[in-house]
Every structure is written in C-alpha cells, then in structure tokens.
Design an enzyme around this catalytic site. Structure first.
Site, PDB file in Angstrom:
ATOM      1  N   GLY A 292      12.272  19.307-101.285  1.00 42.90           N
ATOM      2  CA  GLY A 292      13.578  18.719-101.192  1.00 42.90           C
ATOM      3  C   GLY A 292      13.867  17.598 -99.929  1.00 42.90           C
ATOM      4  O   GLY A 292      12.841  17.069-100.222  1.00 42.90           O
TER       5      GLY A 292
ATOM      6  N   ARG B 149       5.550  15.379-108.721  1.00 43.97           N
ATOM      7  CA  ARG B 149       5.302  16.595-108.751  1.00 43.97           C
ATOM      8  C   ARG B 149       5.040  15.719-110.127  1.00 43.97           C
ATOM      9  O   ARG B 149       4.140  17.026-110.656  1.00 43.97           O
ATOM     10  CB  ARG B 149       6.880  16.760-110.338  1.00 43.97           C
ATOM     11  CG  ARG B 149       7.520  17.470-108.317  1.00 43.97           C
ATOM     12  CD  ARG B 149       8.939  18.187-109.258  1.00 43.97           C
ATOM     13  NE  ARG B 149       8.893  19.520-107.881  1.00 43.97           N
ATOM     14  CZ  ARG B 149      10.114  20.481-107.965  1.00 43.97           C
ATOM     15  NH1 ARG B 149      11.002  20.358-108.938  1.00 43.97           N
ATOM     16  NH2 ARG B 149      10.419  21.497-107.533  1.00 43.97           N
TER      17      ARG B 149
HETATM   18  N1  LIG Z   1      24.383  17.892 -88.587  1.00 43.80           N
HETATM   19  C1  LIG Z   1      24.551  17.622 -90.265  1.00 43.80           C
HETATM   20  N2  LIG Z   1      25.742  17.776 -90.443  1.00 43.80           N
HETATM   21  C2  LIG Z   1      25.812  17.819 -91.442  1.00 43.80           C
HETATM   22  N3  LIG Z   1      24.744  17.850 -92.364  1.00 43.80           N
HETATM   23  C3  LIG Z   1      24.157  17.742 -91.831  1.00 43.80           C
HETATM   24  C4  LIG Z   1      23.550  17.211 -90.927  1.00 43.80           C
HETATM   25  N4  LIG Z   1      22.374  17.581 -90.562  1.00 43.80           N
HETATM   26  C5  LIG Z   1      21.585  17.492 -91.520  1.00 43.80           C
HETATM   27  N5  LIG Z   1      22.429  17.570 -92.781  1.00 43.80           N
HETATM   28  C6  LIG Z   1      22.696  17.612 -94.104  1.00 43.80           C
HETATM   29  O1  LIG Z   1      21.585  18.619 -94.830  1.00 43.80           O
HETATM   30  C7  LIG Z   1      21.268  18.245 -95.612  1.00 43.80           C
HETATM   31  C8  LIG Z   1      20.031  18.589 -96.223  1.00 43.80           C
HETATM   32  O2  LIG Z   1      20.209  20.404 -96.391  1.00 43.80           O
HETATM   33  P1  LIG Z   1      19.453  21.756 -96.741  1.00 43.80           P
HETATM   34  O3  LIG Z   1      19.427  23.056 -96.334  1.00 43.80           O
HETATM   35  O4  LIG Z   1      19.529  21.102 -98.186  1.00 43.80           O
HETATM   36  O5  LIG Z   1      17.431  21.387 -96.216  1.00 43.80           O
HETATM   37  P2  LIG Z   1      15.918  20.352 -97.101  1.00 43.80           P
HETATM   38  O6  LIG Z   1      15.942  20.012 -96.629  1.00 43.80           O
HETATM   39  O7  LIG Z   1      17.213  20.166 -98.585  1.00 43.80           O
HETATM   40  O8  LIG Z   1      16.060  22.135 -97.764  1.00 43.80           O
HETATM   41  P3  LIG Z   1      14.395  21.631 -98.588  1.00 43.80           P
HETATM   42  O9  LIG Z   1      13.530  20.850 -97.731  1.00 43.80           O
HETATM   43  O10 LIG Z   1      14.393  23.405 -98.379  1.00 43.80           O
HETATM   44  O11 LIG Z   1      14.893  21.655 -99.633  1.00 43.80           O
HETATM   45  C9  LIG Z   1      21.056  16.747 -95.285  1.00 43.80           C
HETATM   46  O12 LIG Z   1      21.171  15.786 -97.093  1.00 43.80           O
HETATM   47  C10 LIG Z   1      21.592  16.402 -94.384  1.00 43.80           C
HETATM   48  O13 LIG Z   1      22.527  15.184 -94.263  1.00 43.80           O
HETATM   49  O1  LIG Z   2      13.045  22.083-108.987  1.00 41.12           O
HETATM   50  C1  LIG Z   2      12.939  23.147-108.423  1.00 41.12           C
HETATM   51  O2  LIG Z   2      13.393  23.922-107.467  1.00 41.12           O
HETATM   52  C2  LIG Z   2      12.525  23.585-109.175  1.00 41.12           C
HETATM   53  O3  LIG Z   2      12.011  23.447-111.044  1.00 41.12           O
HETATM   54  C3  LIG Z   2      13.197  25.297-110.417  1.00 41.12           C
HETATM   55  O4  LIG Z   2      14.604  24.362-111.189  1.00 41.12           O
HETATM   56  P1  LIG Z   2      15.632  25.600-110.759  1.00 41.12           P
HETATM   57  O5  LIG Z   2      16.248  25.697-109.680  1.00 41.12           O
HETATM   58  O6  LIG Z   2      16.641  24.840-111.529  1.00 41.12           O
HETATM   59  O7  LIG Z   2      14.982  26.971-111.598  1.00 41.12           O
END
Ligand SMILES: Nc1ncnc2c1ncn2[C@@H]1O[C@H](COP(=O)(O)OP(=O)(O)OP(=O)(O)O)[C@@H](O)[C@H]1O
Ligand SMILES: O=C(O)[C@H](O)COP(=O)(O)O
Length: 395
Positions: free
Chosen positions: A351, A37
């Site tokens: 994420g 970032r």
């Molecule tokens: N089959 C599964 N069972 C349990 N957990 C799972 C499975 N598949 C994926 N995960 C877990 O889901 C988590 C990610 O989920 P999340 O919904 O937070 O997605 P994300 O990619 O972080 O979303 P974003 O990209 O918006 O941040 C990971 O830590 C992964 O280990």
């Molecule tokens: O990491 C994030 O998604 C942003 O910096 C926003 O942070 P927040 O969920 O604490 O508002």
C-alpha cells in the site's frame, strides 16, 4: 515454509491453474499505473513455461460485485503480461464454462492463458464449491502465487484446493518466508515502524508486534491518538477519540513487555489539510487548538533514525505523515533513508508505505517489498492466511 512449492512437483505437460494477484491500479483510460504485481508473478510463470507446463492464470481485478463488467476486464493485464513475458498471453472470455474450456483445450506446452476476472461470478467470493470444482476441472495442479489475496478464502484461493493438488508459487513462498522469518526468527535489534492514518486499522498488528519486537516506532496520523493518551493536546489533528483508552493500554503493554516505544516528540503542524498550507515544526506539547499535525518533526525523525541505525531486522507499514504532499513528506523520507541504510533485513508492507518508498527512490535498497496490502497486515497480526493454509504440507 512448511508448504510444498511448485518446484517440489512435476509440471511438465500438465495443465496448471495459477492463482495470481493481478489486482493492479488502472487510470481512467484503463492504463495500468503500477505493474509491480504483474512483474512479481513473472518468476513462477517463467518457471512453468520453461518446464513445459500449460499455464492457466486466474485473478480478480477490483470489486465488480459478481457481475461481468468490461470496466473490470483483465484485458489490459493480458497485454502487459504479454509484453513482459515476450510471448503471447491470450485472454479467455470467462473463467469457467465453454469459453474457458475451449481456450484451455487448445493450449500447448509452454503456452500461457489468462482467464477473465474470477469476480465476474458471485460464487467466487462466496467460496461456492460447485464453482470452485468447475475452475479446478480446467487443470491437474493448482499453484497459489497470489499472496495479496491469501487473506481471502475464496473459490479461486481456497475452494479449488479441495479438488486438485495445491502448492505455493515462488512469490507466495518468498513473501511468507521473508515475513515469517522476520517475525519468528528475527536478528535483533528488531524494530517495527507503524504509521498511516488510523490506529483502528492496525490494532491487531501493534498487539502482535509488541510480543516480538525490541523497538516499536509509531508515526503518521495514528500517532496523534497515542499523543493524546500521553496527555498532549492534538488540536484539529486526525484523532480517534474512542481509541485513546486502548492507546493507553498499548503504552502500558509496551512497558510490561520491555519494548521501547518511540512516539513523535515534535510534529509539523498546519491550519489546513492542504499541500501549500503554511506550516511550522513544534514540540508535541505546543500544538494549538486550530492546528493539525501532518508529519513528524525533524527531531522525531532523527530520533527514529538513530533507533534504526543499529537495527538488524526492520518491518515498516504506513507513512510517517501526509507524504503525498511535499511539505509533509520529510519525516517519511528521513525514515525511508534510515531503513535503507541500516544494513539489516528490511521489509516494507504494501500500500502507501510502498508508494512512499518508491517516491523516495529507495525501493531497491529494501530487502523485501510485499505485494500484499491487507494480506501483509493480517500476516503481521499473526493470523492464518486461508490461501496459504490450504496448500499441501511438505512431506
Ligand atoms: N498526520 C497525518 N494526518 C492525516 N493523514 C495522515 C497523517 N499521516 C499519514 N497520513 C495518511 O495516511 C495514509 C496512509 O494510511 P494507511 O493506514 O492507509 O497506511 P498504508 O501505508 O496504506 O497501510 P498499508 O501499507 O497496509 O496499505 C496516507 O494517505 C497519508 O497521507
Ligand atoms: O489489493 C488487495 O489487497 C488484494 O488484491 C485483495 O483485494 P480485495 O481487498 O478486493 O479482496
């Protein structure tokens, strides 16, 4: 984007307040573990420095709950930013009041100052207008480059725009243009891949994407709820029982809209959620009561990859399995390679999906990797982001 950018206004010699998202992960010694970032904000900062503006940066870090707290100080960020910019970035002891005003008063053209964490004041998240006016009084122009925080209507993202002219930074512009163009004017076939843990986090995203895509691929833990909706038994897998009915409706909606919905046909199962748990690949009709699905199987991965091979636009949010554990990372890896190889516009939402793409070493083969987690999800849901809406429209 129909918003003015920093390149559409005069900045030379001006005090410019730039909202950035320096909410970066820190380890226990307060070392930055991922500076993406900070790097992503460099084009705007460097542009302003070159143009001879006096740059005043504002950001939050973590959730200090409206109290000054040294554990949430932006001090490590000031240090890292100084290294990346190759020029000193001083840190003001506070974002408003005497410490901020004094630091700003000594700022010369081309110099950069970072204000201390705006969330040390409860007024920030309340979007308190008196606080926003105090922040705004430090500068003559506001530039919002914090795409990651654009879904928050806070004093430093929305409130300040009531007091000084407000335009988009270069990162904000890039994020909004890439994702906006993909959603509104996609080259087809347009394929979305949604994974991660829970359906409930991404209902709005799935609903909105079903209006736009040609193919929707669902993997990860959230696929289990859809498999259950299709009548399969999912054993001990992560499941949101109360969302099974909704999953049925989404399957129906996909049919109605003519969207090809791809769900796993096989999965990697284990008896425990453990990195070294013995595992096997089974058809989705063969998951035993004491087993849990932790990744998509190779047949699903190949099927998804075949869909991706002809895609001209891809949006990806959420891993296909528990990619943090090597035994359950193969589905995510195969999909990452297929996205990287497709040759179309490829956008990865923040994420864990970004962490996965980096782990698989294909980050530099993606067209755009978003710096927004929650913000990119809200964008994909089709919601208006208050931090963007508040900026000046192009004439
Ligand atoms: N089959 C599964 N069972 C349990 N957990 C799972 C499975 N598949 C994926 N995960 C877990 O889901 C988590 C990610 O989920 P999340 O919904 O937070 O997605 P994300 O990619 O972080 O979303 P974003 O990209 O918006 O941040 C990971 O830590 C992964 O280990
Ligand atoms: O990491 C994030 O998604 C942003 O910096 C926003 O942070 P927040 O969920 O604490 O508002």
């Amino acid at each position: 984007m129909n918003k003015k950018s920093v390149k559409n206004v005069e900045v030379r010699g001006k005090r410019v307040l730039v909202r950035v998202d320096f909410n970066v992960p820190l380890d226990e010694q307060r070392h930055i573990t991922d500076d993406t970032r900070i790097r992503a904000s460099l084009p705007t900062i460097q542009y302003l420095v070159q143009e001879g503006a006096r740059v005043i940066l504002a950001s939050h870090l973590g959730r200090p709950k409206g109290q000054a707290n040294p554990s949430y100080s932006l001090e490590p960020v000031a240090k890292r930013l100084s290294e990346l910019l190759g020029q000193n970035v001083s840190l003001a002891g506070d974002c408003v009041g005497d410490p901020a005003m004094e630091a700003v008063s000594t700022l010369q053209d081309g110099q950069v100052l970072l204000l201390e964490n705006v969330r040390f004041h409860a007024e920030e998240e309340k979007n308190d207008l008196a606080f926003a006016r105090e922040l705004a009084s430090l500068a003559e122009l506001f530039v919002n480059d914090a795409f990651g925080t654009a879904h928050r209507a806070h004093a430093s993202t929305e409130g300040v725009t009531h007091y000084i002219p407000a335009v988009a930074g270069l990162l904000m512009q890039k994020e909004v243009e890439f994702m906006g163009n993909a959603l509104e004017r996609p080259e087809r076939p347009f394929v979305a891949i949604i994974g991660g843990a829970k359906v409930s986090d991404k209902i709005g995203v799935i609903e909105n994407l079903l209006e736009k895509v040609d193919v929707l691929i669902i993997g990860g833990g959230m696929a289990n709820t859809f498999l259950k909706a299709q009548g399969f038994k999912v054993g001990k897998s992560l499941l949101e029982e109360e969302k099974v009915e909704l999953a049925k409706q989404l399957i129906e909606k996909a049919k109605r809209k003519g969207v090809t919905l791809e769900l796993p046909i096989d999965v990697v199962v284990a008896h425990a959620f453990e990195a070294n748990a013995p595992h096997r690949t089974v058809s989705v009709s063969e998951i035993q009561e004491d087993e849990m699905a932790l990744d998509i199987g190779s047949a699903s991965a190949e099927r998804f990859a075949a869909r991706l091979a002809t895609a001209r636009t891809v949006i990806w949010n959420g891993p296909m399995g528990v990619f943090e554990m090597d035994a359950f990372a193969k589905g995510t890896e195969r999909v990452a390679q297929a996205v990287a190889a497709c040759g179309g516009i490829t956008i990865v939402g923040g994420g864990d999906s970004v962490a996965a793409v980096e782990k698989m070493n294909v980050a530099d083969r993606m067209t755009h990797i978003s710096t927004g987690g929650g913000a990119s999800l809200e964008f994909l849901e089709g919601k208006v982001l208050p931090g963007v809406a508040a900026l000046q429209d192009k004439a």
